[in-house]
Structure formats: structure tokens, C-alpha cells
Design a protein around this motif. Structure first.
Motif, mmCIF file in Angstrom:
data_model
loop_
_atom_site.group_PDB
_atom_site.id
_atom_site.type_symbol
_atom_site.label_atom_id
_atom_site.label_comp_id
_atom_site.label_asym_id
_atom_site.label_seq_id
_atom_site.Cartn_x
_atom_site.Cartn_y
_atom_site.Cartn_z
ATOM 1 N N THR A 194 0.834 -1.209 0.000
ATOM 2 C CA THR A 194 0.000 0.000 0.000
ATOM 3 C C THR A 194 0.866 1.256 0.000
ATOM 4 O OG1 THR A 194 -1.737 -1.167 1.185
ATOM 5 C CG2 THR A 194 -1.813 1.236 1.283
ATOM 6 N N LEU A 195 1.889 1.226 0.846
ATOM 7 C CA LEU A 195 2.794 2.371 0.949
ATOM 8 C C LEU A 195 3.443 2.670 -0.411
ATOM 9 C CD1 LEU A 195 3.771 4.191 3.223
ATOM 10 C CD2 LEU A 195 5.498 2.491 3.773
ATOM 11 N N ARG A 196 3.899 1.613 -1.076
ATOM 12 C CA ARG A 196 4.569 1.816 -2.365
ATOM 13 C C ARG A 196 3.579 2.298 -3.432
ATOM 14 N NH1 ARG A 196 8.560 -2.585 -0.738
ATOM 15 N NH2 ARG A 196 7.017 -4.159 -1.193
ATOM 16 N N ARG A 197 2.358 1.762 -3.362
ATOM 17 C CA ARG A 197 1.336 2.173 -4.338
ATOM 18 C C ARG A 197 0.995 3.653 -4.159
ATOM 19 N NH1 ARG A 197 -2.924 -0.578 -7.217
ATOM 20 N NH2 ARG A 197 -4.799 0.689 -7.219
ATOM 21 N N LEU A 198 0.874 4.084 -2.906
ATOM 22 C CA LEU A 198 0.590 5.501 -2.658
ATOM 23 C C LEU A 198 1.709 6.374 -3.221
ATOM 24 C CD1 LEU A 198 -0.766 5.350 1.029
ATOM 25 C CD2 LEU A 198 -2.093 5.573 -1.073
ATOM 26 N N ARG A 199 2.939 5.947 -2.988
ATOM 27 C CA ARG A 199 4.087 6.732 -3.488
ATOM 28 C C ARG A 199 4.081 6.801 -5.011
ATOM 29 N NH1 ARG A 199 10.068 5.882 -1.682
ATOM 30 N NH2 ARG A 199 10.297 8.094 -2.079
ATOM 31 N N LEU A 240 3.974 9.875 2.553
ATOM 32 C CA LEU A 240 3.692 9.568 3.958
ATOM 33 C C LEU A 240 4.050 10.773 4.820
ATOM 34 C CD1 LEU A 240 2.891 7.092 5.863
ATOM 35 C CD2 LEU A 240 5.341 6.940 6.311
ATOM 36 N N LEU A 241 3.106 11.174 5.673
ATOM 37 C CA LEU A 241 3.388 12.266 6.608
ATOM 38 C C LEU A 241 3.753 11.682 7.972
ATOM 39 C CD1 LEU A 241 0.443 14.661 5.669
ATOM 40 C CD2 LEU A 241 2.817 14.745 4.871
ATOM 41 N N THR A 242 2.877 10.842 8.507
ATOM 42 C CA THR A 242 3.167 10.207 9.798
ATOM 43 C C THR A 242 2.718 8.756 9.744
ATOM 44 O OG1 THR A 242 1.020 10.677 10.812
ATOM 45 C CG2 THR A 242 2.711 12.391 11.026
ATOM 46 N N LEU A 243 3.338 7.981 10.601
ATOM 47 C CA LEU A 243 3.014 6.552 10.686
ATOM 48 C C LEU A 243 2.973 6.196 12.157
ATOM 49 C CD1 LEU A 243 2.899 3.635 9.483
ATOM 50 C CD2 LEU A 243 5.389 3.685 9.458
ATOM 51 N N GLU A 244 1.961 5.433 12.539
ATOM 52 C CA GLU A 244 1.869 5.049 13.949
ATOM 53 C C GLU A 244 1.204 3.690 14.017
ATOM 54 O OE1 GLU A 244 0.766 7.915 17.164
ATOM 55 O OE2 GLU A 244 -1.047 6.692 17.214
ATOM 56 N N GLY A 245 1.616 2.866 14.967
ATOM 57 C CA GLY A 245 0.908 1.609 15.107
ATOM 58 C C GLY A 245 1.566 0.631 16.043
ATOM 59 N N VAL A 246 0.944 -0.532 16.073
ATOM 60 C CA VAL A 246 1.414 -1.652 16.888
ATOM 61 C C VAL A 246 1.947 -2.688 15.902
ATOM 62 C CG1 VAL A 246 0.681 -3.480 18.467
ATOM 63 C CG2 VAL A 246 -0.258 -1.171 18.710
ATOM 64 N N LEU A 305 3.876 1.263 21.037
ATOM 65 C CA LEU A 305 3.671 1.903 19.726
ATOM 66 C C LEU A 305 4.987 2.187 19.002
ATOM 67 C CD1 LEU A 305 0.922 4.681 20.114
ATOM 68 C CD2 LEU A 305 0.673 2.302 19.397
ATOM 69 N N ALA A 306 4.899 2.119 17.699
ATOM 70 C CA ALA A 306 5.960 2.627 16.826
ATOM 71 C C ALA A 306 5.428 3.901 16.201
ATOM 72 C CB ALA A 306 6.283 1.606 15.744
ATOM 73 N N ARG A 307 6.254 4.927 16.157
ATOM 74 C CA ARG A 307 5.787 6.207 15.603
ATOM 75 C C ARG A 307 6.870 6.863 14.751
ATOM 76 N NH1 ARG A 307 1.892 8.992 20.137
ATOM 77 N NH2 ARG A 307 3.215 8.319 21.826
ATOM 78 N N LEU A 308 6.424 7.431 13.655
ATOM 79 C CA LEU A 308 7.312 8.218 12.793
ATOM 80 C C LEU A 308 6.599 9.535 12.530
ATOM 81 C CD1 LEU A 308 9.822 8.191 10.758
ATOM 82 C CD2 LEU A 308 8.141 7.543 9.025
ATOM 83 N N ASN A 309 7.259 10.647 12.837
ATOM 84 C CA ASN A 309 6.571 11.921 12.579
ATOM 85 C C ASN A 309 7.080 12.565 11.283
ATOM 86 O OD1 ASN A 309 8.886 13.407 13.101
ATOM 87 N ND2 ASN A 309 8.266 14.019 15.156
ATOM 88 N N GLN A 310 6.511 13.717 10.969
ATOM 89 C CA GLN A 310 6.770 14.361 9.683
ATOM 90 C C GLN A 310 8.230 14.771 9.507
ATOM 91 O OE1 GLN A 310 3.203 16.717 9.469
ATOM 92 N NE2 GLN A 310 3.676 17.289 7.385
ATOM 93 N N ARG A 311 8.916 14.982 10.621
ATOM 94 C CA ARG A 311 10.331 15.375 10.541
ATOM 95 C C ARG A 311 11.245 14.152 10.486
ATOM 96 N NH1 ARG A 311 8.160 18.091 14.469
ATOM 97 N NH2 ARG A 311 9.399 17.121 16.116
ATOM 98 N N ALA A 356 -1.319 2.844 11.063
ATOM 99 C CA ALA A 356 -2.124 4.030 10.710
ATOM 100 C C ALA A 356 -1.227 4.975 9.919
ATOM 101 C CB ALA A 356 -2.651 4.704 11.969
ATOM 102 N N LEU A 357 -1.578 5.181 8.644
ATOM 103 C CA LEU A 357 -0.760 5.987 7.735
ATOM 104 C C LEU A 357 -1.477 7.310 7.452
ATOM 105 C CD1 LEU A 357 -0.154 2.863 7.063
ATOM 106 C CD2 LEU A 357 0.518 3.667 4.832
ATOM 107 N N SER A 358 -0.840 8.415 7.806
ATOM 108 C CA SER A 358 -1.349 9.718 7.368
ATOM 109 C C SER A 358 -0.482 10.158 6.198
ATOM 110 C CB SER A 358 -1.225 10.763 8.475
ATOM 111 O OG SER A 358 -2.038 10.390 9.543
ATOM 112 N N THR A 359 -1.149 10.573 5.133
ATOM 113 C CA THR A 359 -0.414 10.964 3.925
ATOM 114 C C THR A 359 -0.955 12.309 3.446
ATOM 115 O OG1 THR A 359 -1.958 9.989 2.329
ATOM 116 C CG2 THR A 359 -0.322 8.502 3.309
#
Ligand SMILES: NC(=O)c1ccc[n+]([C@@H]2O[C@H](COP(=O)([O-])OP(=O)(O)OC[C@H]3O[C@@H](n4cnc5c(N)ncnc54)[C@H](OP(=O)(O)O)[C@@H]3O)[C@@H](O)[C@H]2O)c1
Length: 370
Positions: free
Chosen positions: A175-180, A186-192, A302-308, A335-338
Motif C-alpha cells: 500500500t505504501l509503495r502504491r501511494l508513493r 507519507l506524513l506520519t506513521l503510527e501503530g502496533v 507503539l511505533a511512531r514516525l513523525n513528519q520530521r 495508521a498511515l497519514s499521507t
């Protein structure tokens, strides 16, 4: 992967679709060598016995000590057990020679191990013309130099099937690659991202000690034999790196902040000594749980990646309205915010561990090469 397989035992033929008594005159479309016949590799061997895998030919299989390239032996149902007893000594060159001799249009190395030394060879194999399909996270989720070598090797036109490395085949990376590809970012990513940590914190409500739940999780096969592999957060960090890198964040492995749940005093013990002292985990977790509860929150790893590009994995409080507060069993959640999914995140959730779904992810990636 989205491949739908009929794995019912009633439809399984007696033998794996490999050259056995009679060598088929026609070269197969896809030939595979399987490295690793443990939990995941063993489940893949079962799937190779189903009609879904009829177009594949297994030409070699290996565990850490022995290997087999003889067609008759490879066709036996007890191949995994047989390799524990007998077989030729390990030698990748003769396994790959079997791939070359197959004449297959697609020659595939399936890595179902956790071996860092095998992962370090993936780029070389791709450059030599073999496709690689892997459940092993050590290359894409390891040092940034390894990730870069992998990207360079993919310029040779061979493909890297990595669906099994994150979410055990849940359609996250695809999904991530298809969106790209569509120009989304991808702006932020969060999840278990860990089935075992998901189960532990979905179950934990303070009524039973954390150590008792951990023992139960271990007995159910949800944790690694040494549960510190799960509790350290390192496996989650590797998955976060794989996702972040696929989204275009070129993070080094030292750039993920990892909160280790194992107290420092227990980190260097042998497994038995660690298991004998699990109760030392109870008080810190109980205290965090009580604090979270007083704020109408629950604990989630949780694993989290922010916009920075700041990446962090660890235990956090989330409110009861948070998507991760409503997980069940060993579910994973991503959870993918794009730029285009920016009011509500795109959420992918489901069982993110287990031999059958992981093996299916490997099979799906192999079949996609046909
Ligand atoms: N279990 C899951 O639900 C799950 C889900 C997603 C991803 N994964 C990933 O899948 C991989 C395999 O997991 P697993 O649970 O199947 O582990 P496992 O049961 O410990 O099996 C690992 C297998 O790899 C073999 N091996 C190790 N080094 C090797 C080498 N140099 N050459 C050939 N074989 C070698 C081992 O051989 P011996 O039998 O001789 O020790 C064993 O057969 C890991 O990377 C894991 O993170 C697992």
C-alpha cells in the motif's frame, strides 16, 4: 499479499510439485531454493504441497547445518525433519547451481531465516540475477548502508519480495509503495507492529501480573523463545525502519529511539536465568498501568514516525478512543497519514504474526514473479 490460496488439507496432493521420479521435460516458470525450514519455512513447505504452488519447483532447501538438492528427497513430506537428520553440508554455491540448472525463467531464493549473514548477501544475489523473497528483516531493517546496497542491486532488474517482513503479509508495504507511485507522500506513521506485544498489552488490565501473562504468551508461542527479543523493541524498530525507508525516509538504525522494556540488570542474563526473574518486570509495568488508568488511558507498545522523520518505539499511554486501544489478540495496526489521507489516517489492521500467514506472504511474493 492479496493472493487467495486454498490450503485445505483435502485438496492437498500427496507430494510437493517438484521433479521426483520423472524429471519434467519442460523447465518450470519459477524455481526456488528455500533457506530456513523452521516455523515459517516449515509452513511454506506445506503450502508448496497445495495446488496454488503447482507452477513452482523446489530445487533446494537448507537449514543452518544441512541442505538437500536431490529431487526425490525434496519431494518427501518429511523434508524438514529429514534435514534435521541428514543432508549435504551447507554450501550456497551448490544450491544456486541447482537453481541455474532448473532452466526456470524466474530463479528465486527464499530466505526464511533470521540470519544476518544471509541477509548481508541479498544484494549480491539480486545483482547475480536471482530474485529474493524474504521474511528476514536484517537487511532492509538493518544498517542504512545495507539498505542502500539493496536499492542499488535492484537496478539490475531482479525483484525483492518483502511482504513477510512487516505485518506478516498484511498489505502495508504494498500500500505504501502504491501511494508513493501515485505521488502521495507519507506524513506520519503510527501503530502496533508486534503480535506478541500487542497480545500482552491488549490482555494486561492489572488483574494478573505482567510476568504471568508473559509466561502464558510464551507457552502459546506468541513470543520468541527468549522473550527479550520482543520486549527489547528491536524487532519493532526494524519494521519501522523498513516502512520509513520504503516511504522515502533514509533513516539510520541509530536514528530510531527504542525504549527497551527489559530492565538493564536482566539484559545480559542467559535465557533460563532471565525467565526465573520475570517477576522483576511486574512492578514497573503495574505502576505505568495505574498512572495510565487514572487518566482513562491504556498502555500500548507503539511505533511512531513523525513528519520530521523522528522515529520512536516504546510503551505509551493512549486514550480509550485511540485506534490502538481497540485491538484484539495478536493484531497489528498501521495508521498511515499521507498528503491525501490527511483528515483520517488509512488504517491497516489484522493478524500480524503466525506461520501460515507469513508463509502465505512469501508464497504470494514468489507467485508474483511468474
Ligand atoms: N514466526 C513468525 O510468525 C514470523 C512472522 C514474520 C516474520 N518472521 C521472520 O521469519 C524468519 C524465520 O522465523 P521462524 O519463526 O521460522 O524462525 P525459526 O523457527 O527459528 O527458523 C529459522 C530457520 O532458519 C534456519 N537457518 C538459520 N541460519 C541459516 C543459514 N545460514 N542457512 C540456512 N538456514 C538457516 C534455521 O536452521 P536450524 O533449524 O538448523 O536452526 C531454522 O530452520 C525470521 O526472520 C522472523 O523474524 C517470523
Amino acid at each position: 499479499m492479496s493472493a487467495v490460496l486454498d490450503v485445505s488439507p483435502t485438496t492437498a496432493p500427496a507430494r510437493r510439485p517438484v521433479a521426483a521420479e520423472a524429471v519434467p521435460a519442460k523447465a518450470p516458470a519459477i524455481a526456488i531454493v528455500l533457506l530456513g525450514t523452521g516455523v515459517v519455512g516449515g509452513a511454506l513447505l506445506k503450502l508448496l504441497n497445495t495446488p496454488a504452488a503447482a507452477s513452482l519447483r523446489l530445487v533446494g532447501a537448507a537449514n543452518s547445518r544441512r541442505q538437500q538438492t536431490d529431487p526425490t528427497s525434496l519431494a518427501q513430506r518429511g523434508l524438514r525433519e529429514q534435514l534435521n537428520r541428514e543432508g549435504a553440508p551447507r554450501d550456497n554455491a551448490s544450491l544456486f547451481a541447482a537453481l541455474d540448472a532448473s532452466g526456470a525463467a524466474a530463479k528465486v531464493i527464499v530466505d526464511a531465516t533470521a540470519s544476518a549473514s544471509l541477509a548481508a548477501r541479498h544484494a549480491e544475489w539480486l545483482a547475480r540475477g536471482y530474485h529474493v523473497v524474504t521474511a528476514n528483516k536484517a537487511l532492509a531493517g538493518g544498517d542504512l548502508s545495507g539498505w542502500r546496497a539493496l536499492q542499488a542491486a535492484l537496478a539490475h532488474g531482479t525483484r525483492y519480495g518483502d511482504s513477510a517482513t512487516v505485518g506478516a503479509g498484511l498489505p502495508v508495504l504494498s500500500t505504501l509503495r502504491r501511494l508513493r507511485t501515485c505521488g502521495d507522500a507519507l506524513l506520519t506513521l503510527e501503530g502496533v507492529f508486534s503480535g506478541s506485544l500487542s497480545w500482552l498489552f491488549n490482555q494486561y488490565d492489572g488483574s494478573r501480573p505482567f510476568s504471568a501473562l508473559l509466561r502464558e504468551a510464551r507457552q502459546l508461542g506468541y513470543t520468541e523463545p527468549d522473550p527479550r527479543s520482543d520486549l527489547s523493541g528491536e524487532d519493532v524498530a526494524r519494521k519501522l525502519l523498513i516502512l520509513a525507508r520504503n516511504a522515502g525516509f533514509h533513516l539510520g538504525s541509530d536514528e530510531v529511539q527504542v525504549d527497551n522494556l527489559v530492565p538493564a540488570a536482566l539484559r545480559t542474563l542467559d535465557v533460563e536465568s532471565f525467565l526465573a526473574r520475570l517477576e522483576e518486570l511486574d512492578a514497573p509495568i503495574a505502576s505505568l498501568h495505574a498512572q495510565a488508568q487514572s487518566r482513562q488511558c491504556v498502555l500500548r507498545f507503539l511505533a511512531r514516525l513523525n513528519q520530521r522523520g523522528h522515529a520512536r518505539v516504546g510503551l505509551v499511554e493512549v486514550p480509550l478512543t485511540h485506534p490502538a486501544a481497540r485491538l484484539y489478540g495478536t493484531d497489528n495496526q498501521f495508521a498511515l497519514s499521507t498528503t491525501r489521507y490527511n483528515t483520517q489516517p488509512l488504517v491497516i489492521q489484522g493478524p500480524g504474526a503466525g506461520p501460515e500467514v507469513t508463509a502465505q506472504a512469501l508464497l504470494g511474493d514468489v507467485l508474483a514473479l511468474g
